[in-house]
Design a protein around this motif. Structure first.
Motif, PDB file in Angstrom:
ATOM      1  N   VAL A   1       0.691  -1.094  -0.004  1.00  0.00           N
ATOM      2  CA  VAL A   1      -0.006  -0.077  -0.050  1.00  0.00           C
ATOM      3  C   VAL A   1       0.903   1.117  -0.155  1.00  0.00           C
ATOM      4  N   GLN A   2       0.516   2.053  -0.774  1.00  0.00           N
ATOM      5  CA  GLN A   2       1.279   3.417  -0.997  1.00  0.00           C
ATOM      6  C   GLN A   2       0.299   4.441  -0.610  1.00  0.00           C
ATOM      7  N   LEU A   3       0.702   5.452   0.235  1.00  0.00           N
ATOM      8  CA  LEU A   3      -0.033   6.554   0.627  1.00  0.00           C
ATOM      9  C   LEU A   3       0.469   8.132   0.000  1.00  0.00           C
ATOM     10  N   VAL A   4      -0.516   8.600  -0.442  1.00  0.00           N
ATOM     11  CA  VAL A   4      -0.034   9.931  -1.137  1.00  0.00           C
ATOM     12  C   VAL A   4      -0.745  11.157  -0.453  1.00  0.00           C
ATOM     13  N   GLU A   5      -0.375  12.099   0.272  1.00  0.00           N
ATOM     14  CA  GLU A   5      -0.771  12.978   0.842  1.00  0.00           C
ATOM     15  C   GLU A   5      -1.106  14.450   0.224  1.00  0.00           C
TER      16      GLU A   5
ATOM     17  N   LEU B   1      -6.937  18.004   4.213  1.00  0.00           N
ATOM     18  CA  LEU B   1      -6.060  17.142   3.898  1.00  0.00           C
ATOM     19  C   LEU B   1      -6.753  15.881   3.137  1.00  0.00           C
ATOM     20  N   SER B   2      -6.044  15.439   2.133  1.00  0.00           N
ATOM     21  CA  SER B   2      -6.485  14.106   1.453  1.00  0.00           C
ATOM     22  C   SER B   2      -5.377  13.178   1.597  1.00  0.00           C
ATOM     23  N   CYS B   3      -5.850  11.906   1.367  1.00  0.00           N
ATOM     24  CA  CYS B   3      -4.770  10.702   1.387  1.00  0.00           C
ATOM     25  C   CYS B   3      -5.187   9.708   0.448  1.00  0.00           C
ATOM     26  N   ALA B   4      -4.578   9.440  -0.424  1.00  0.00           N
ATOM     27  CA  ALA B   4      -4.930   8.411  -1.590  1.00  0.00           C
ATOM     28  C   ALA B   4      -4.333   7.120  -1.276  1.00  0.00           C
ATOM     29  N   ALA B   5      -4.790   5.890  -1.188  1.00  0.00           N
ATOM     30  CA  ALA B   5      -4.166   4.693  -1.267  1.00  0.00           C
ATOM     31  C   ALA B   5      -4.417   3.926  -2.454  1.00  0.00           C
ATOM     32  N   SER B   6      -3.010   3.394  -2.642  1.00  0.00           N
ATOM     33  CA  SER B   6      -3.074   2.355  -3.873  1.00  0.00           C
ATOM     34  C   SER B   6      -2.166   1.264  -3.547  1.00  0.00           C
ATOM     35  N   GLY B   7      -2.296   0.305  -4.577  1.00  0.00           N
ATOM     36  CA  GLY B   7      -1.480  -0.990  -4.433  1.00  0.00           C
ATOM     37  C   GLY B   7      -2.062  -2.149  -4.455  1.00  0.00           C
ATOM     38  N   ARG B   8      -1.614  -3.317  -4.149  1.00  0.00           N
ATOM     39  CA  ARG B   8      -2.312  -4.507  -3.950  1.00  0.00           C
ATOM     40  C   ARG B   8      -2.508  -4.893  -2.378  1.00  0.00           C
TER      41      ARG B   8
ATOM     42  N   LYS C   1     -13.178   4.312  -2.889  1.00  0.00           N
ATOM     43  CA  LYS C   1     -11.763   4.996  -3.522  1.00  0.00           C
ATOM     44  C   LYS C   1     -10.694   4.712  -2.713  1.00  0.00           C
ATOM     45  N   ASN C   2     -10.678   4.289  -1.435  1.00  0.00           N
ATOM     46  CA  ASN C   2      -9.589   4.156  -0.398  1.00  0.00           C
ATOM     47  C   ASN C   2      -9.014   5.312  -0.116  1.00  0.00           C
ATOM     48  N   TRP C   3      -9.627   6.360  -0.085  1.00  0.00           N
ATOM     49  CA  TRP C   3      -9.278   7.594   0.517  1.00  0.00           C
ATOM     50  C   TRP C   3      -9.666   8.059   1.798  1.00  0.00           C
ATOM     51  N   VAL C   4      -9.043   9.035   2.240  1.00  0.00           N
ATOM     52  CA  VAL C   4      -9.428   9.472   3.469  1.00  0.00           C
ATOM     53  C   VAL C   4      -9.040  10.927   3.540  1.00  0.00           C
TER      54      VAL C   4
ATOM     55  N   TYR D   1       0.558  13.158   9.017  1.00  0.00           N
ATOM     56  CA  TYR D   1       0.953  11.811   8.395  1.00  0.00           C
ATOM     57  C   TYR D   1      -0.547  10.785   8.189  1.00  0.00           C
ATOM     58  N   CYS D   2      -0.373  10.374   7.067  1.00  0.00           N
ATOM     59  CA  CYS D   2      -1.598   9.402   6.941  1.00  0.00           C
ATOM     60  C   CYS D   2      -1.096   8.080   7.124  1.00  0.00           C
ATOM     61  N   ARG D   3      -1.812   7.274   7.782  1.00  0.00           N
ATOM     62  CA  ARG D   3      -1.493   5.931   8.121  1.00  0.00           C
ATOM     63  C   ARG D   3      -2.577   5.069   7.728  1.00  0.00           C
ATOM     64  N   ALA D   4      -2.544   3.839   6.969  1.00  0.00           N
ATOM     65  CA  ALA D   4      -3.181   2.767   6.703  1.00  0.00           C
ATOM     66  C   ALA D   4      -2.704   1.301   7.423  1.00  0.00           C
ATOM     67  N   ALA D   5      -3.814   0.522   7.961  1.00  0.00           N
ATOM     68  CA  ALA D   5      -3.427  -0.691   8.312  1.00  0.00           C
ATOM     69  C   ALA D   5      -4.335  -1.698   7.401  1.00  0.00           C
ATOM     70  N   TYR D   6      -3.717  -2.689   7.037  1.00  0.00           N
ATOM     71  CA  TYR D   6      -4.429  -3.382   5.966  1.00  0.00           C
ATOM     72  C   TYR D   6      -3.888  -4.935   6.010  1.00  0.00           C
TER      73      TYR D   6
END
Length: 118
Positions: free
Chosen positions: A2-6, A20-27, A75-78, A94-99
């Protein structure tokens, strides 16, 4: 995996607003939690707001009533809407995602600077 872009940080005067926006991408199989953390200069990184896959939300006491966290599950955005900003809100956010992607893992964004002037 997972990659996060703020995005959305910047310089504002006290009383102003930022989003603030954070987009998650990846597998990955599923993202469980998405959080926003803040690190002020010379201080520890602390949790600002969190939202789970079930929609449960928590805020730090210092931002209750002023910040709103939301999530686009498709969309997997926060997002973090920040109103009535104060100088003490200054820091790197910082944006953080657990997955689930195999093992249960977490990813961090690169951080975005928020500066609030008096």
């Amino acid at each position: 995996q997972v990659q996060l872009v703020e995005s959305g940080g910047g310089l504002v005067q006290a009383g102003g607003s930022l989003r603030l926006s954070c987009a998650a991408s990846g597998r990955f199989f599923a993202i469980t939690d998405m959080d926003w953390y803040r690190q002020a200069p010379g201080k520890q990184r602390d949790l600002v707001a969190s939202i789970t896959r079930g929609g449960s939300i928590q805020y730090a006491d210092s931002v209750k009533g002023r910040f709103t966290i939301s999530r686009d599950f498709a969309k997997n955005w926060v997002y973090l809407q920040m109103n009535s900003l104060r100088p003490e809100d200054t820091g790197v956010y910082y944006c953080r995602a657990a997955y689930y992607g195999g093992p249960y893992s977490e990813s961090w964004g690169q951080g975005t600077q928020v500066t609030v002037s008096s």
